[in-house]
Structure formats: C-alpha cells, structure tokens
Design a protein around this motif. Structure first.
Motif, PDB file in Angstrom:
ATOM      1  N   VAL A 144     103.563  65.004  46.838  1.00  0.00           N
ATOM      2  CA  VAL A 144     102.510  64.525  47.889  1.00  0.00           C
ATOM      3  C   VAL A 144     101.779  65.654  48.137  1.00  0.00           C
ATOM      4  CG1 VAL A 144     103.930  62.631  48.642  1.00  0.00           C
ATOM      5  CG2 VAL A 144     104.069  64.621  49.871  1.00  0.00           C
ATOM      6  N   LEU A 145     102.342  66.809  47.703  1.00  0.00           N
ATOM      7  CA  LEU A 145     101.125  68.080  47.920  1.00  0.00           C
ATOM      8  C   LEU A 145      99.892  67.730  47.225  1.00  0.00           C
ATOM      9  CD1 LEU A 145     103.648  71.274  47.500  1.00  0.00           C
ATOM     10  CD2 LEU A 145     103.036  69.980  49.737  1.00  0.00           C
ATOM     11  N   ALA A 146      98.823  68.557  48.000  1.00  0.00           N
ATOM     12  CA  ALA A 146      97.818  68.825  47.475  1.00  0.00           C
ATOM     13  C   ALA A 146      97.976  69.588  46.182  1.00  0.00           C
ATOM     14  CB  ALA A 146      96.515  69.521  48.358  1.00  0.00           C
ATOM     15  N   TYR A 147      96.706  69.303  45.182  1.00  0.00           N
ATOM     16  CA  TYR A 147      96.872  69.895  43.858  1.00  0.00           C
ATOM     17  C   TYR A 147      97.127  71.671  44.054  1.00  0.00           C
ATOM     18  CZ  TYR A 147      95.582  71.499  39.205  1.00  0.00           C
ATOM     19  OH  TYR A 147      95.575  72.134  38.063  1.00  0.00           O
ATOM     20  N   ALA A 148      95.962  72.103  44.809  1.00  0.00           N
ATOM     21  CA  ALA A 148      96.447  73.507  44.850  1.00  0.00           C
ATOM     22  C   ALA A 148      97.571  74.084  45.387  1.00  0.00           C
ATOM     23  CB  ALA A 148      95.115  74.102  45.714  1.00  0.00           C
ATOM     24  N   GLU A 149      98.201  73.253  46.186  1.00  0.00           N
ATOM     25  CA  GLU A 149      99.455  73.472  46.921  1.00  0.00           C
ATOM     26  C   GLU A 149     100.490  73.230  45.718  1.00  0.00           C
ATOM     27  OE1 GLU A 149      98.921  72.353  51.620  1.00  0.00           O
ATOM     28  OE2 GLU A 149      99.371  70.746  50.243  1.00  0.00           O
ATOM     29  N   GLN A 150     100.383  72.394  44.772  1.00  0.00           N
ATOM     30  CA  GLN A 150     101.549  72.272  43.783  1.00  0.00           C
ATOM     31  C   GLN A 150     101.180  73.381  42.935  1.00  0.00           C
ATOM     32  OE1 GLN A 150     101.043  68.541  41.735  1.00  0.00           O
ATOM     33  NE2 GLN A 150     101.614  67.336  43.488  1.00  0.00           N
ATOM     34  N   ALA A 160      92.622  76.174  36.898  1.00  0.00           N
ATOM     35  CA  ALA A 160      92.243  74.679  36.356  1.00  0.00           C
ATOM     36  C   ALA A 160      92.317  73.537  37.344  1.00  0.00           C
ATOM     37  CB  ALA A 160      93.120  74.337  35.132  1.00  0.00           C
ATOM     38  N   GLY A 161      90.969  72.934  37.559  1.00  0.00           N
ATOM     39  CA  GLY A 161      90.818  71.835  38.345  1.00  0.00           C
ATOM     40  C   GLY A 161      90.840  72.249  39.956  1.00  0.00           C
ATOM     41  N   MET A 162      90.563  73.456  40.188  1.00  0.00           N
ATOM     42  CA  MET A 162      90.528  73.853  41.801  1.00  0.00           C
ATOM     43  C   MET A 162      88.800  73.963  42.037  1.00  0.00           C
ATOM     44  SD  MET A 162      93.363  76.483  42.308  1.00  0.00           S
ATOM     45  CE  MET A 162      95.068  76.166  42.074  1.00  0.00           C
ATOM     46  N   GLU A 215      89.480  76.718  46.902  1.00  0.00           N
ATOM     47  CA  GLU A 215      90.903  76.784  46.308  1.00  0.00           C
ATOM     48  C   GLU A 215      91.120  78.015  45.358  1.00  0.00           C
ATOM     49  OE1 GLU A 215      92.038  71.868  46.485  1.00  0.00           O
ATOM     50  OE2 GLU A 215      91.009  72.837  44.728  1.00  0.00           O
ATOM     51  N   THR A 216      90.177  78.091  44.664  1.00  0.00           N
ATOM     52  CA  THR A 216      90.375  79.225  43.785  1.00  0.00           C
ATOM     53  C   THR A 216      90.210  80.650  44.299  1.00  0.00           C
ATOM     54  OG1 THR A 216      89.131  78.098  42.020  1.00  0.00           O
ATOM     55  CG2 THR A 216      89.010  80.435  41.863  1.00  0.00           C
ATOM     56  N   HIS A 227      89.960  80.597  32.154  1.00  0.00           N
ATOM     57  CA  HIS A 227      88.379  80.109  31.834  1.00  0.00           C
ATOM     58  C   HIS A 227      87.596  80.810  32.852  1.00  0.00           C
ATOM     59  CE1 HIS A 227      89.270  78.246  27.884  1.00  0.00           C
ATOM     60  NE2 HIS A 227      90.381  77.366  28.683  1.00  0.00           N
ATOM     61  N   ASP A 228      87.780  80.837  33.839  1.00  0.00           N
ATOM     62  CA  ASP A 228      86.978  81.307  34.926  1.00  0.00           C
ATOM     63  C   ASP A 228      86.655  82.691  34.898  1.00  0.00           C
ATOM     64  OD1 ASP A 228      85.742  82.164  37.385  1.00  0.00           O
ATOM     65  OD2 ASP A 228      86.544  80.395  38.531  1.00  0.00           O
ATOM     66  N   MET A 229      85.665  83.095  34.469  1.00  0.00           N
ATOM     67  CA  MET A 229      85.318  84.317  34.200  1.00  0.00           C
ATOM     68  C   MET A 229      85.187  85.444  35.408  1.00  0.00           C
ATOM     69  SD  MET A 229      85.337  84.994  30.750  1.00  0.00           S
ATOM     70  CE  MET A 229      86.568  83.957  31.019  1.00  0.00           C
ATOM     71  N   GLY A 230      84.834  84.752  36.376  1.00  0.00           N
ATOM     72  CA  GLY A 230      84.993  85.298  37.841  1.00  0.00           C
ATOM     73  C   GLY A 230      86.276  85.771  38.205  1.00  0.00           C
ATOM     74  N   VAL A 231      87.157  85.017  38.050  1.00  0.00           N
ATOM     75  CA  VAL A 231      88.290  85.072  38.250  1.00  0.00           C
ATOM     76  C   VAL A 231      88.876  86.238  37.267  1.00  0.00           C
ATOM     77  CG1 VAL A 231      90.893  84.289  38.152  1.00  0.00           C
ATOM     78  CG2 VAL A 231      89.168  83.096  39.378  1.00  0.00           C
ATOM     79  N   VAL A 232      88.757  86.096  36.116  1.00  0.00           N
ATOM     80  CA  VAL A 232      89.369  87.121  35.294  1.00  0.00           C
ATOM     81  C   VAL A 232      88.751  88.452  35.358  1.00  0.00           C
ATOM     82  CG1 VAL A 232      89.100  87.749  32.620  1.00  0.00           C
ATOM     83  CG2 VAL A 232      89.422  85.357  33.083  1.00  0.00           C
ATOM     84  N   PHE A 233      87.506  88.643  35.711  1.00  0.00           N
ATOM     85  CA  PHE A 233      86.902  90.144  35.759  1.00  0.00           C
ATOM     86  C   PHE A 233      87.324  90.666  37.186  1.00  0.00           C
ATOM     87  CE2 PHE A 233      83.562  88.571  32.652  1.00  0.00           C
ATOM     88  CZ  PHE A 233      84.246  89.437  31.632  1.00  0.00           C
ATOM     89  N   ASP A 234      87.762  89.617  38.058  1.00  0.00           N
ATOM     90  CA  ASP A 234      88.241  90.059  39.471  1.00  0.00           C
ATOM     91  C   ASP A 234      89.724  90.516  39.387  1.00  0.00           C
ATOM     92  OD1 ASP A 234      88.288  90.628  42.110  1.00  0.00           O
ATOM     93  OD2 ASP A 234      88.846  88.527  42.776  1.00  0.00           O
ATOM     94  N   LEU A 235      90.357  90.037  38.627  1.00  0.00           N
ATOM     95  CA  LEU A 235      92.065  90.134  38.750  1.00  0.00           C
ATOM     96  C   LEU A 235      92.344  91.012  37.814  1.00  0.00           C
ATOM     97  CD1 LEU A 235      93.756  86.652  39.422  1.00  0.00           C
ATOM     98  CD2 LEU A 235      93.894  88.808  40.672  1.00  0.00           C
TER      99      LEU A 235
END
Length: 255
Positions: free
Chosen positions: A153-159, A182-184, A188-189, A210-218
C-alpha cells in the motif's frame, strides 16, 4: 602508504557476450568499474542494458567472456550466491513482499547478512541485532514512519525506496539499480536522487537510467551501450561532448 597503480576493480567485464539463438545481444563488452564509483549505463531501448544486468547478477548465463567481482570470478553463478558475495540488484518492476509490513520486508533481508539461517524454532522478534539493523535501514531510506504499513500500500516512490533498502540490507558493497527513477514525478525523482547518493556512499553503484539529468548529476562515469557494444565510457562532461554519443543517443539538444 603508496596505493597500487592498478587496484582490483569492483566489477570487471571481459569479452562479455550473450546470444539468443543466432541473435547477438551483448557483443564482447570489456569494462572495469572501480570500487566506490557511481557508474551509469545509458543507451537507446533495445541496446542490451537489462540483459547486461542479468549477466552480471547471474540471472542469465553468458555465451562468452567473464564477470569478476572484486577479483573473484562469478561468471554463471546463480543469483543467490552472487548476492552473498556482496552484489545486490533492484529491478525495473518493484520486487517486494506486498502483504508483509515495511519492517518485515527489511528484516527478512537482514537475517542472512547477520548469519541467521532458516529455522522454525527461533523467535525472530527476540533478535536484537536484526531489530537494530532493520531500524537503521528504515531511517536511512526515510521509511521509519511507515514501518508498520503493508509494503503493497506504499506510494510507488516509497516502494522503490524500500527496494533499495532491501538491496543494502544484505551488506552489499556493490549495487545494481535498474531504472530507479522510472515512473516518478519530478519531486519524487529529486528525493530518490538524494537517497541513492546517500546509500551509495562507500559502495560501488552501477545504474541503468533514462533520465539524463539524473545520470549527469549522479554518475562519476558513464558508459554508452548501443546494439550490445560500449561505444564510449568516460566522465559526464566528455560523454556530453562526444559526437558519436550525440549521434547515437543523446541528441544535439543535450550537447
């Protein structure tokens, strides 16, 4: 003390191949990932990214080549034995026990790492070390307030956060995260990026995203996979400037 010039990498892929019948999906990948590095694998759909993760984590048997984890050959080992050697993986689709509580999910994952084997006679509620470790992980992934809720029953991001908690509960030193964003939503991202940054400290991270902003940040380093081959592996800045990468995947607007 002088550090060795070529320390053993956390992961070493040598000539790694995977074919399904006549179709070659992974085509002789050579890649070293140093211990403690945050490394992202990017590429278009169908490039072979998930297949690569399946080979590293033991869900697929390679057609050729080898996988080494901290110098030990784990090629073709079953996933549970690879996990016991310190490599843990999350999947694109959440993989939880939905009827168990958040606490029970994490506690299950801690038991083997703490040395507890299967037993019908042991009262798990009395295991103080398992209780302490479970609480530590829930605080680390910011789910301590949800401890008594069924995971389903958790929210998707919490799961997704809980799944990362399960990955680190085994004391893994190498984490494989398959599209954790994915799907956030944007908010949430942002929270997930900070969580991954925190839990990957003092660990090696290999991530498909696939999120290039995340990739280049992390990422400390990025490998670009196209048609089963790594066409570039470098720092985010150099990957952005790589003309072959722009043409194959990123697009000129990213450059």
């Amino acid at each position: 003390m002088t550090q060795p010039k070529n320390p053993v990498p956390a992961l070493r892929l040598s000539g790694l191949e995977k074919s399904f019948g006549p179709m070659k999906i992974i085509r002789g990948i050579d890649l070293d990932i140093p211990a403690g590095e945050r490394h992202a694998v990017i590429g278009p759909n169908g490039a072979g990214k998930s297949t690569l993760f399946h080979l590293i984590s033991g869900h697929y048997q390679p057609s050729g080549g080898s996988v080494r984890l901290h110098g030990d050959d784990i090629t073709g080992m079953p996933p549970q034995l690879i996990a016991r050697r310190g490599l843990s993986r999350s999947f694109q689709v959440t993989n939880l026990f939905p009827q168990l509580t958040v606490w029970e999910n994490v506690r299950c994952a801690t038991l083997w790492a703490l040395g507890y084997k299967y037993s019908f006679w042991r009262n798990v509620e009395r295991l103080a070390d398992a209780r302490q470790r479970t609480e530590e992980i829930l605080r680390e992934i910011n789910l301590i307030e949800r401890w008594n809720m069924p995971a389903g029953v958790l929210a998707y991001a919490e799961q997704r956060a809980l799944e990362i908690g399960l990955a680190i509960a085994s004391n893994a030193n190498t984490l494989l995260l398959d599209e954790p964003m994915a799907g956030m939503s944007h908010g949430e991202t942002e929270h997930m990026v900070e969580l991954i940054r925190k839990v990957s400290e003092n660990r090696t991270l290999l991530m498909i995203e696939h999120d290039m902003g995340v990739v280049f940040d992390l990422a400390d380093r990025i490998s670009v996979l196209v048609y089963g081959e790594v066409i570039a592996s470098d720092t985010p800045e150099r990957i952005k400037a790589n003309a072959s990468v722009q043409q194959a995947y990123l697009g000129t607007e990213v450059a």
